[in-house]
Design an enzyme around this catalytic site. Structure first.
Site, mmCIF file in Angstrom:
data_model
loop_
_atom_site.group_PDB
_atom_site.id
_atom_site.type_symbol
_atom_site.label_atom_id
_atom_site.label_comp_id
_atom_site.label_asym_id
_atom_site.label_seq_id
_atom_site.Cartn_x
_atom_site.Cartn_y
_atom_site.Cartn_z
ATOM 1 N N GLN A 1 1.452 -6.632 5.469
ATOM 2 C CA GLN A 1 1.738 -6.216 4.173
ATOM 3 C C GLN A 1 2.959 -6.806 3.906
ATOM 4 O OE1 GLN A 1 0.927 -2.098 3.035
ATOM 5 N NE2 GLN A 1 -0.976 -2.193 4.051
ATOM 6 N N GLU B 1 -6.583 -9.248 3.479
ATOM 7 C CA GLU B 1 -5.818 -8.662 4.466
ATOM 8 C C GLU B 1 -5.523 -9.514 5.739
ATOM 9 O OE1 GLU B 1 -6.058 -4.483 5.614
ATOM 10 O OE2 GLU B 1 -6.667 -3.965 3.504
ATOM 11 N N TYR C 1 -6.686 -8.849 11.736
ATOM 12 C CA TYR C 1 -5.310 -8.553 12.261
ATOM 13 C C TYR C 1 -5.540 -9.000 13.650
ATOM 14 C CZ TYR C 1 -4.402 -5.732 8.172
ATOM 15 O OH TYR C 1 -4.265 -5.391 7.127
ATOM 16 N N ASN D 1 -6.471 1.556 3.106
ATOM 17 C CA ASN D 1 -7.354 2.857 2.968
ATOM 18 C C ASN D 1 -6.920 3.832 1.867
ATOM 19 O OD1 ASN D 1 -8.531 1.379 5.352
ATOM 20 N ND2 ASN D 1 -6.940 2.481 6.529
ATOM 21 N N GLU E 1 0.725 -1.321 -0.083
ATOM 22 C CA GLU E 1 0.084 0.036 -0.019
ATOM 23 C C GLU E 1 0.626 1.242 -0.050
ATOM 24 O OE1 GLU E 1 -2.899 0.101 3.343
ATOM 25 O OE2 GLU E 1 -3.586 1.972 2.692
ATOM 26 N N ASN F 1 -12.079 -0.784 -0.633
ATOM 27 C CA ASN F 1 -11.531 -1.181 0.312
ATOM 28 C C ASN F 1 -12.364 -0.768 1.653
ATOM 29 O OD1 ASN F 1 -9.086 -2.425 1.912
ATOM 30 N ND2 ASN F 1 -9.380 -0.392 2.607
ATOM 31 N N GLU F 2 -12.416 -1.928 2.652
ATOM 32 C CA GLU F 2 -13.166 -1.715 3.856
ATOM 33 C C GLU F 2 -14.124 -0.659 3.900
ATOM 34 O OE1 GLU F 2 -10.004 -1.419 7.018
ATOM 35 O OE2 GLU F 2 -9.476 -3.671 6.633
HETATM 36 O O1 AHR Z 1 -2.798 -3.005 5.995
HETATM 37 C C1 AHR Z 1 -2.896 -1.729 6.902
HETATM 38 C C2 AHR Z 1 -4.668 -1.141 6.582
HETATM 39 O O2 AHR Z 1 -5.246 -2.024 7.440
HETATM 40 C C3 AHR Z 1 -5.300 -0.943 5.490
HETATM 41 O O3 AHR Z 1 -4.937 0.156 4.902
HETATM 42 C C4 AHR Z 1 -6.633 -1.245 5.725
HETATM 43 O O4 AHR Z 1 -7.309 -1.656 4.626
HETATM 44 C C5 AHR Z 1 -6.620 -1.893 6.944
HETATM 45 O O5 AHR Z 1 -7.631 -1.210 7.984
#
Ligand code: AHR
Length: 498
Positions: free
Chosen positions: A348, A291, A243, A71, A26, A171-172
């Protein structure tokens, strides 16, 4: 203590889509600027990409890389990043409050990916923009020539189309932090119309609709159902993001989080199939876990970053040994769900919550999580065997009946190699593993790789990059036709049979 795995040649989960070993770059922190790209670095190539970093990405055999966000993409004008670099605008980038110089854009990234030997998974902006900008980008990237946008690409020095096959529709979009966040109905309608137009430009592309940004979101479940009701016949995958962190410093509970990931996957599969049934559709929607990782170490540090800086040190988690164990367990979880998870991106790849770290102008090194990712990516291709596992279990704060041994086996396409990946989550005891091989013929153990460390918080750093590294000293052997191996307490294991 003993754990058993029963394998049978004819009992399979499904073929591994190699894209489950994908990753993500990103425009965030030092992922691009100071990560993959640093024109003044001694190893930089003609386009400014660091070849020391490229070499490690190649070593990982990353098959696909999601780009440019995250994001970031929800405020991105892709046109800012093409054409003469000196004419590109510097923008106030709102998702991370930085300045985006646009020195790297679509063409440079696609060229970098081509040089590495990886595919691009391109995300389009459905935050501030919409169907028109998205279909223009498909035309710019994938049409050969003879139209405004394809000819513009050619005039920018890229005579051949990039032929990007996999695309993310935003995205999200459910997250309040997202630039241009939307309700499920708003997003579903926009994603549907965007999908139609993108596929009219290039019918060979595949599309990923945004699922929830996490299973903890209040709208999780309903979001997926509503989005799929709008988009079902026009998209191919729905996304999942997760995450984990060990904020409480409770390793048993932390390592159990792969069960949450498995539960998340099963729930989204159920929602996809619910919408399928409701629509009387023959089509199956698969999952793009685009992700996933551990992310928490850098949270406090990131609060100190000044606004409007360029490529600050952000999300630079320094991973330790226990993180590598959870990442290994998450990779096993993805493999176990290979029948429905067709794409996954470790978020990432470089510097930003990443297996690869760099020093600006200096060295590059492998974080602890590099190793389970490397092993599964290079040895985990083929067909996932339905591995019946009988393991001792434990309870933790949030989980009950957590198997101490998390494992999966993959057989190569030529049927000549079986690889067993296993994590022992027992904090006190090694466990003897006994693997029954039914119907495979004769196999020998060729290697038993382990990743172990007496210090669960051990890290790899610039000064000490080889503090946590795997070695081939495991004791797996064939005894009476079964594989027998000692899995050390808190260990990652790769047992290769041929
Ligand atoms: O990977 C970091 C961020 O985590 C990304 O930009 C977003 O999509 C997620 O919230």
């Amino acid at each position: 203590t003993i754990a058993r795995i029963i394998l049978n040649k004819d009992y399979v989960i499904g073929d591994v889509d190699k894209r489950i070993f994908g990753s993500f770059i990103e425009h965030l922190g030092r992922a691009v600027y100071g990560g993959i790209y640093e024109p003044n670095h001694p190893t930089a190539n003609r386009l400014g990409f660091r070849q020391d970093v490229a070499e490690l990405v190649r070593e990982l055999q990353v098959p696909i890389i999601r780009y440019p966000g995250g994001n970031f993409v929800s405020g991105y004008n892709w046109e800012d990043g093409v054409g003469p670099i000196e004419k590109r605008p510097r923008r106030a980038e709102l998702s991370w409050s930085t300045i985006e110089t646009n020195s790297v854009g679509t063409n440079e990234f696609c060229q970098w990916a081509k040089d590495i030997g990886t595919e691009v998974m391109m995300a389009v902006n459905l935050g501030t923009r919409g169907a028109d900008a998205a279909r223009n980008l498909v035309e710019y990237c994938n049409l050969e020539e003879g139209t405004y946008w394809s000819d513009l690409r050619k005039s920018h020095g890229y005579s051949q189309p990039h032929n990007i096959k996999t695309w993310c529709l935003g995205n999200e979009m459910d997250g309040s932090w997202q630039i241009g966040a939307k309700t499920a109905d708003e997003y579903g309608r926009l994603a549907c119309e965007t999908a139609k137009m993108m596929k009219w430009v290039d019918p060979t592309i595949e599309l990923v609709a945004c699922g929830s940004s996490g299973s903890g979101m209040p709208t999780f479940g309903q979001w997926e159902a509503t989005v799929l009701e709008h988009t079902y016949e026009h998209v191919d995958y729905i996304s999942l993001h997760t995450y984990y962190g060990n904020q409480d410093n409770d390793i048993k509970n932390y390592l159990a989080r792969s069960l949450d990931m498995d539960d998340f996957i099963k729930s989204v599969v159920a929602i996809c199939d619910y919408v399928k049934a409701k629509k009387h559709s023959k089509k199956k929607i698969n999952l793009s876990f685009d992700e996933w990782n551990v992310w928490f170490h850098s949270n406090e540090e990131d609060k100190k970053i000044e606004r409007w800086s360029i490529a600050p040190h952000r999300l630079e988690d320094v991973y330790n040994f226990e993180d590598a164990l959870l990442v290994g367990s998450m990779l096993i979880t993805l493999l176990k769900n290979a029948d429905r998870v067709k794409i996954a991106c470790l978020a990432q790849l470089v510097n930003v919550i990443a297996p690869i770290m760099t020093e600006n102008g200096g060295s590059v090194w492998k974080q602890t999580i590099f190793y389970p990712y490397l092993h599964t990516s290079i040895y985990g291709r083929g067909t996932v065997l339905n591995s019946i596992i009988k393991s001792p279990k434990y309870d933790s704060k949030d989980f009950t009946d957590v198997p101490c041994i998390d494992a999966v086996a993959v057989i190569s396409d030529d049927n000549n190699e079986i690889t067993i990946f296993a994590v022992n989550k027992d904090t006190d005891n090694s466990i003897t593993l006994d693997v029954e091989l039914n119907g495979f013929g004769t196999f020998e153990v060729v290697e038993h790789i382990t990743l172990e460390n007496s210090d669960i918080k051990a890290t790899n750093t610039k000064e000490n990059p080889n503090n946590v590294v795997p070695n081939s000293n495991g004791n797996a052997a064939i005894e009476d036709g079964n594989v027998k191996a000692t899995l050390g307490k808190l260990s990652w294991n790769v047992i290769k049979l041929r």
